[in-house]
Every structure is written in structure tokens, then in C-alpha cells.
Design an enzyme around this catalytic site. Structure first.
Site, PDB file in Angstrom:
ATOM      1  N   GLY A 201      12.743 -29.938 -17.417  1.00  0.00           N
ATOM      2  CA  GLY A 201      11.482 -30.021 -18.153  1.00  0.00           C
ATOM      3  C   GLY A 201      11.129 -31.459 -18.451  1.00  0.00           C
ATOM      4  O   GLY A 201      11.755 -32.381 -17.932  1.00  0.00           O
ATOM      5  N   ASN A 202      10.122 -31.657 -19.282  1.00  0.00           N
ATOM      6  CA  ASN A 202       9.755 -33.024 -19.695  1.00  0.00           C
ATOM      7  C   ASN A 202       9.369 -33.027 -21.166  1.00  0.00           C
ATOM      8  O   ASN A 202       9.346 -31.979 -21.809  1.00  0.00           O
ATOM      9  CB  ASN A 202       8.651 -33.579 -18.789  1.00  0.00           C
ATOM     10  CG  ASN A 202       7.393 -32.723 -18.845  1.00  0.00           C
ATOM     11  OD1 ASN A 202       6.805 -32.537 -19.900  1.00  0.00           O
ATOM     12  ND2 ASN A 202       6.998 -32.186 -17.686  1.00  0.00           N
ATOM     13  N   ASP A 203       9.070 -34.222 -21.679  1.00  0.00           N
ATOM     14  CA  ASP A 203       8.869 -34.392 -23.127  1.00  0.00           C
ATOM     15  C   ASP A 203       7.463 -34.031 -23.615  1.00  0.00           C
ATOM     16  O   ASP A 203       7.162 -34.221 -24.786  1.00  0.00           O
ATOM     17  CB  ASP A 203       9.132 -35.858 -23.517  1.00  0.00           C
ATOM     18  CG  ASP A 203      10.614 -36.135 -23.651  1.00  0.00           C
ATOM     19  OD1 ASP A 203      11.366 -35.171 -23.875  1.00  0.00           O
ATOM     20  OD2 ASP A 203      10.999 -37.315 -23.532  1.00  0.00           O
ATOM     21  N   SER A 204       6.599 -33.557 -22.737  1.00  0.00           N
ATOM     22  CA  SER A 204       5.216 -33.298 -23.169  1.00  0.00           C
ATOM     23  C   SER A 204       5.175 -32.247 -24.282  1.00  0.00           C
ATOM     24  O   SER A 204       5.807 -31.199 -24.187  1.00  0.00           O
ATOM     25  CB  SER A 204       4.393 -32.819 -21.973  1.00  0.00           C
ATOM     26  OG  SER A 204       3.129 -32.394 -22.423  1.00  0.00           O
ATOM     27  N   ALA A 268       1.637 -32.173 -18.193  1.00  0.00           N
ATOM     28  CA  ALA A 268       2.662 -32.983 -17.516  1.00  0.00           C
ATOM     29  C   ALA A 268       3.391 -32.030 -16.579  1.00  0.00           C
ATOM     30  O   ALA A 268       4.155 -31.165 -17.020  1.00  0.00           O
ATOM     31  CB  ALA A 268       3.611 -33.575 -18.539  1.00  0.00           C
TER      32      ALA A 268
END
Ligand code: CTP
Length: 394
Positions: A201-204, A268
Site C-alpha cells: 500500500g501507500n501513505d495516502s 495514489a
């Protein structure tokens, strides 16, 4: 904005305290007018402390100031939350037997009522007829919601959330320059399955996309949010399509893009996904051993919809870059040229910046790579600046 905030005698009055707090925090001058029965639930000192204004409730208080006229006449907006069945009946009949109903008869300001009562009272033909009368008079009715009521039962009749009241007030303030337009906003981060219990995943947080959706709604648009993982709630009034993975987001966006007037790709999106996600949970090996995850590139959704032949929608992309200054802008220019969208919002990301934060600093580029606007502020302020550009470009 000067807001007359009426509170009537229901248990949900405690939720109105938070609504008043949100409105004062947003910079509004809030004058609370509780009915005498409302004070049985939440007392006058609370309203005064939370609104930073003196609170009058009786018709025959401060008569020299003609409060029953001045409060309504000076208001830019009237909100009543909670609005009980009894209050709704008195307002529909045009009675003026307390300071709040008297103020309603005087005001020329828009009126928002947020009813709260037991389901049976809400569904009763008398209440429904009163609501219809008020709606015909131009009063906006917010809710009620369905859910747990004061007793053990469930049903329609709950006061909407304080955030919904603040959102409704906010909507009164915005220009209605997106009425009749459909705006699709992708928000949050996509995730990609590694195995049944793990993902990449990502930090969005989705905050910027949700702020854009709120602003578009406030300006009168039909809003569809294609939501990846979000740390914030989508606004009331938007349609939400959940799209956890890049492929589900692609399917949703591609199928909506044709009919949309505007598509804003604030999500994102994972650039890569595991080539072969494991069907069973990956097992831990001995310490120090390696696990190689083979990744495969995802489709580029923004480029796909932007390169659609004969399209007549307006497409906005985002560029998240770890560079700064001129280098940041050059990366943005290269990205808009490659992606083929109409506007590109360039922002710097990295430690302590953008992802997950409430503020953002952006430059908005047009197709030629020219800066059309630069702005710094809350994500909502960035959303305002972006939609100003969108409206100019439609
Ligand atoms: N985007 C997309 N599909 C992808 C990746 C990104 O539609 N597979 C969109 C994003 O929603 C955003 C824009 O493309 O509007 C740019 O995303 P960004 O992460 O800045 O760029 P990438 O295209 O991923 O390129 P790079 O990571 O090389 O900077």
C-alpha cells in the site's frame, strides 16, 4: 457568516454542541437560541462557552433590544438542530410563541432544519405535512438519519452528524458554478494483495480527494467518489464506489469517465502489483532468509482515459514528486505531456509533507506546462483553487 443556531428540546441537543463548535471553528459568528425545553438537555453556560456569544432564549428578555426582531433580521443563515416534531409544527403554522419561532418569522436568511425525533413521530402524517409545508417555503431539511434511537430501538429519526450540519452550512457559502455537472474524484491509496492477509500500500489518506469532493458538492455538482483506502469519511451527498485494488479502480473510472464532465485523479495508485499473489498465507522462513516478490506494472488509468479518442470531459491528474522547486515543475511538465490530461496538480511528497497532512502546497499546470495557479493552504483551500480552474476550463 452570522448564524442563528436554534436548538429545540430533544436529547440530540448534545450533538448540536459539537455542530456549534465546528461552526465557530470555521470562523462563523454563531448566536445560539435554545428553546426553554432545549435548556433542560444542555444548559445556557455550555452554549455561551461554545459559541463565544451571549445566549437569550426568552421572548421577554432584553426587550429594549427587540431581540425577537434583531436576531432573525441580522442572521445570514438560520440552522435549527435538533428540530423536534413540536417545533416543526409550530414553525409550519407560523407561530411566534418563543424567541426562536419569532426569529424565523422575521428572517430573510436561508433556513436549514435538522429534525430529530422518534420514528413514529417522524412518519406521522401531521409531521410529514408540516415538513412538506416548510420545504415548499424553501426551508432545507437535513436528515433525519436512520439508526439507533434514544431507546433500545432503531429506525429513522436520528439527528444527522455534526459534520453533516457543518457541511450543509459550508454549502450555502460556495458559488453554485458546478450545478448540472458530474464530477468523478478518485481518492485514497490503492492496495495490492500479496497473500490473503497482506498487501502492498501507500501513505495516502484520501484527504485531498475528499476535500475536492466536498468542494464540488458544495458548488452544486453530482459527485462520485471512487475510493481506495481512506482515513477520512466521504461527505454526505456523494456517491461512493469502493475500489480497493488498482484494477477495480481502473474498471470504475473507465466506465464513469465518458459520462463525467470532470474526472479528477487524486488517488495514489499502486504502480506495481505482485505478479502472483499467494492463495495461502506466506510462511515465515528462518531469520535472514530472503523472500523475493515479483512485481508487475499496473495499467496507468489517467493516461488511458486521457488518451481516449474524441473525449469531451475535463481530466485532472496529480503528480506526487519528491523533488523541489524547478525540478519539481519540470517533472510535472514531463508528466502532463506523457499522461495527456488537461490540468495537472503538482505537489511535493515525502517525510512530513502532503500524505496524511491537512495542508498542501501545489502548482497547477495546463497542457502547455504553464503554471495557471499556485496555492498553499488547507487541502480544502487547494480544492477551491483547483475547482476555480476547472470551472474556467469547462
Ligand atoms: N495514476 C494512474 N494510474 C497509475 C498510476 C498513477 O492513473 N497506475 C495517476 C494518479 O492518480 C495521478 C497521476 O497518475 O493522478 C500521477 O501519479 P504519480 O504517482 O505522481 O505518477 P506515476 O504515474 O505513478 O509516475 P511516477 O511514479 O513515475 O512518478
Amino acid at each position: 457568516m452570522r448564524i442563528l443556531f436554534g436548538v429545540t428540546g430533544g436529547i440530540a441537543a448534545y450533538k448540536a454542541v459539537q455542530a456549534v463548535r465546528l461552526l465557530t471553528q470555521a470562523g462563523h459568528d454563531v448566536h445560539v437560541v435554545p428553546t426553554p425545553n432545549a435548556l433542560r438537555f444542555v444548559g445556557q453556560p455550555t452554549w455561551e462557552a461554545i459559541s463565544h456569544n451571549t445566549v437569550t432564549t426568552e421572548l421577554f428578555e432584553s426587550v429594549d433590544e427587540v431581540r425577537h426582531v434583531s436576531l432573525g433580521a441580522e442572521a445570514d443563515l438560520v440552522v435549527v438542530a435538533p428540530a423536534t416534531a413540536d417545533f416543526i409544527a409550530r414553525a409550519a403554522a407560523g407561530q411566534a410563541d418563543d424567541l426562536l419561532t419569532a426569529s424565523l418569522l422575521v428572517t430573510h436568511a436561508p433556513v436549514i432544519l435538522a429534525p430529530a425525533m422518534h420514528s413514529q413521530m417522524w412518519k406521522h402524517p401531521a409531521t410529514q405535512a408540516n415538513i412538506a409545508t416548510l420545504k415548499n417555503r424553501g426551508v432545507r431539511i437535513l436528515g433525519p438519519d436512520v439508526g439507533a434511537l434514544t431507546g433500545d430501538d432503531q429506525g429513522i429519526g436520528r439527528l444527522v452528524d455534526p459534520e453533516d450540519i457543518a457541511q450543509a452550512v459550508d454549502q450555502q457559502l460556495r458559488p453554485k458554478d458546478l450545478v448540472g455537472r458530474t464530477v468523478v474524484v478518485s481518492a485514497g491509496g490503492t492496495r495490492e494483495r500479496v497473500d490473503p492477509v497482506r498487501f502492498l500500500g501507500n501513505d495516502s489518506s484520501g484527504k485531498q480527494g475528499i476535500a475536492i469532493a466536498e468542494e464540488a458538492l458544495a458548488r452544486g455538482a453530482e459527485v462520485i467518489i471512487v475510493a481506495g483506502h481512506l482515513d477520512v469519511h466521504p461527505p454526505r451527498g456523494a456517491e461512493v464506489i469502493k475500489a480497493r485494488y488498482t484494477e477495480s479502480m481502473r474498471q470504475a473510472i473507465v466506465s464513469l469517465a465518458d459520462e463525467a464532465d470532470v474526472v479528477i485523479m487524486a488517488a495514489a495508485i499502486a504502480d506495481y502489483r505482485p505478479a502472483e499473489p499467494s492463495r495461502s498465507k506466506l510462511k515465515k522462513a528462518t531469520e535472514g532468509s530472503e523472500l523475493n516478490l515479483k512485481l508487475v506494472a499496473n495499467p496507468d488509468i489517467l493516461a488511458e482515459i486521457s488518451h481516449q479518442a474524441g473525449r469531451d470531459n475535463l481530466i485532472v491528474g496529480f503528480a506526487a514528486e519528491t523533488a523541489q522547486g524547478d525540478e519539481l515543475l519540470e517533472l510535472g511538465r514531463a508528466k502532463i505531456a506523457k499522461k495527456g490530461c488537461d490540468l495537472l496538480v503538482v505537489n511535493e511528497v515525502g517525510e512530513g509533507k502532503t500524505f496524511g497532512f491537512d495542508d498542501n502546497t501545489v502548482a497547477i499546470l495546463d497542457r502547455e506546462g504553464q503554471i495557471v495557479t499556485q496555492t498553499s493552504g488547507t487541502k480544502r483551500e487547494v480544492a477551491e483553487a483547483l475547482l476555480d480552474q476547472v470551472v474556467l476550463s469547462l
